[in-house]
Design an enzyme around this catalytic site. Structure first.
Site, mmCIF file in Angstrom:
data_model
loop_
_atom_site.group_PDB
_atom_site.id
_atom_site.type_symbol
_atom_site.label_atom_id
_atom_site.label_comp_id
_atom_site.label_asym_id
_atom_site.label_seq_id
_atom_site.Cartn_x
_atom_site.Cartn_y
_atom_site.Cartn_z
ATOM 1 N N GLY A 76 41.615 38.947 119.685
ATOM 2 C CA GLY A 76 42.261 37.693 120.032
ATOM 3 C C GLY A 76 42.050 36.704 118.910
ATOM 4 O O GLY A 76 41.560 37.072 117.834
ATOM 5 N N SER A 118 41.235 44.377 109.369
ATOM 6 C CA SER A 118 41.444 42.927 109.366
ATOM 7 C C SER A 118 40.680 42.279 108.219
ATOM 8 O O SER A 118 39.609 42.762 107.808
ATOM 9 C CB SER A 118 40.924 42.358 110.689
ATOM 10 N N ALA A 119 41.210 41.139 107.767
ATOM 11 C CA ALA A 119 40.504 40.340 106.762
ATOM 12 C C ALA A 119 39.153 39.867 107.285
ATOM 13 O O ALA A 119 38.290 39.458 106.499
ATOM 14 C CB ALA A 119 41.357 39.139 106.381
ATOM 15 N N TYR A 149 33.755 41.385 115.662
ATOM 16 C CA TYR A 149 35.109 41.933 115.463
ATOM 17 C C TYR A 149 35.238 42.486 114.043
ATOM 18 O O TYR A 149 35.739 43.599 113.827
ATOM 19 C CB TYR A 149 36.117 40.813 115.733
ATOM 20 N N ALA A 193 46.051 30.597 115.478
ATOM 21 C CA ALA A 193 46.358 29.207 115.114
ATOM 22 C C ALA A 193 47.857 28.880 115.073
ATOM 23 O O ALA A 193 48.268 27.880 115.682
ATOM 24 C CB ALA A 193 45.694 28.858 113.785
ATOM 25 N N LYS A 200 51.224 23.499 121.087
ATOM 26 C CA LYS A 200 50.804 22.102 121.265
ATOM 27 C C LYS A 200 51.915 21.152 120.827
ATOM 28 O O LYS A 200 52.170 20.130 121.476
ATOM 29 C CB LYS A 200 49.520 21.834 120.466
ATOM 30 N N THR A 219 41.155 26.495 105.429
ATOM 31 C CA THR A 219 42.417 27.050 104.914
ATOM 32 C C THR A 219 42.627 28.484 105.399
ATOM 33 O O THR A 219 41.673 29.223 105.666
ATOM 34 C CB THR A 219 42.434 27.073 103.370
ATOM 35 N N ARG A 220 43.899 28.848 105.498
ATOM 36 C CA ARG A 220 44.278 30.210 105.869
ATOM 37 C C ARG A 220 45.632 30.518 105.227
ATOM 38 O O ARG A 220 46.340 29.610 104.772
ATOM 39 C CB ARG A 220 44.457 30.331 107.402
ATOM 40 N N ARG A 283 40.348 31.190 103.667
ATOM 41 C CA ARG A 283 40.749 32.600 103.550
ATOM 42 C C ARG A 283 42.169 32.655 103.000
ATOM 43 O O ARG A 283 43.016 31.860 103.384
ATOM 44 C CB ARG A 283 40.667 33.281 104.918
#
Ligand code: NAD
Length: 322
Positions: A76, A118-119, A149, A193, A200, A219-220, A283
């Site tokens: 998740g 996954s990263a 995770y 996110a 939202k 950051t992403r 990231r």
């Protein structure tokens, strides 16, 4: 005709992958605990079942598949992975799925298998300073993921790579970096996110304030699901096994992502940054190895994917309210 098995076919990426493989003419079997939440599955055969059960795995791998995609995981967004209370389930459930499915594939000579890592498996110490990130594939060790995770992903990557070395399996390992898009979780506690922000903003009035976890400067990068599938399939059909990053290298601050979504929505949104689970500070996907080995690059700007995803989430919000 070619045969594909998609584990996790009821989930976000898996359900899109089924559609993509059907367009390519594959016969597809999907398996998941549940059917897709937002559209009918297009799989020729869909098994609702628990991949933690080795007998179920044996049953779904009852023939040689040309391509097996293993996307099933207990996962998740930050509100699920970083809160601590789901740690045992995440590790136990996903490890069992991977152990069982690779063994079932091995027994049926279904050698070509894609594993979605996954990263989150990258060490936390290389992601503290957004100006000095290191997420190249060879920076994985010494290992220090910031969540269980991530540790499970690392374990399972090693499981698949060991099966390649010792059991002649033909594995492909892709490390996904924040995949988003239509028909993903948006309000069930597992949303990421981009979906949470779209929700939202969609729920806000024309001029409004929304809450965003963290100080907003974390950051992403975010990759739309269509490009994720293109990259995954290219990796699957290449001669390179990975592990390799599959992500976007367009890095954004979370507050800037909110502003982008607000622009797409045509709303004036004020941001109130509040405490909440955020994960690492920075990231971004390092795509050099992918580009070198696959001779192809992820190129779609984030705004394009947001422009397709926001209207879908807005529609969900509206139909949930009516
Ligand atoms: P998702 O949660 O929508 O899909 C995972 C699916 O696995 C779910 O439908 C779930 O029901 C199924 N599943 C869980 N336990 C199962 C079990 N015991 N038996 C059968 N099915 C089971 O997630 P997603 O976003 O589609 O992610 C797919 C894969 O990609 C996962 O392995 C995930 O860890 C990886 N990944 C995703 C992202 C992302 O941003 N979405 C990033 C990195 C890695």
């Amino acid at each position: 005709m070619k045969f594909a098995l998609v584990c996790g076919a009821g989930g976000f990426i898996g359900s899109h992958l089924v559609k993509r493989l059907k367009r390519e003419g594959f016969w597809v079997r999907g398996v998941d605990l549940k059917l897709p939440s937002y559209s009918e599955t297009e799989a020729d055969d869909f098994v609702v079942g628990d991949l933690r059960d080795p007998l179920l795995c044996k049953m779904v791998v009852d023939r040689k598949f040309d391509e097996v995609y293993q996307l099933a995981a207990d996962m998740g967004g930050a509100g699920y992975v970083f809160v601590g209370t789901n740690d045992y389930d995440i590790m136990h459930n996903s490890a069992l799925i991977n152990i069982n499915i690779i063994e079932a594939c091995r027994k049926r000579n279904s050698r070509r298998i894609f594993y979605s890592s996954s990263a989150c498996m990258y060490p936390e110490y290389n992601q503290n300073d957004p100006d000095n990130l290191n997420l190249s594939e060879d920076s994985a060790y010494p290992a220090a993921p910031d969540s269980e995770y991530g540790w499970e992903k690392l374990f399972s990557e090693r499981l698949y790579l060991a099966a390649a070395r010792n059991k002649s399996m033909d594995v492909r390992v892709g490390r996904f970096h924040n995949i988003f898009g239509e028909e993903g979780s948006w309000n069930d506690g597992r949303e990421k996110a981009p979906a949470a922000i779209c929700r939202k903003v969609a729920m806000a009035s024309k001029i409004d304030e929304i809450e965003v976890w963290g100080d907003g400067n974390q950051t992403r990068s975010f990759l739309h699901v269509d490009e994720c599938l293109e990259a995954s399939i290219r990796l699957m059909r290449s001669n390179w096994s990975g592990p390799v990053n599959i992500g976007s290298d367009e890095m954004v601050k979370i507050n800037d992502l909110v502003n982008m979504v607000a622009k797409v929505a045509g709303k004036k949104i004020k941001i109130r940054n509040i405490d909440g689970p955020t994960g690492v500070r920075g990231r971004n996907s390092d795509n050099r190895l992918f580009e070198q080995k696959l001779n192809w690059r992820v190129s779609e700007p984030l705004i394009n994917g947001i422009s397709r995803t926001y209207p879908w989430i807005e529609q969900q919000v509206l139909s949930n309210c009516s």
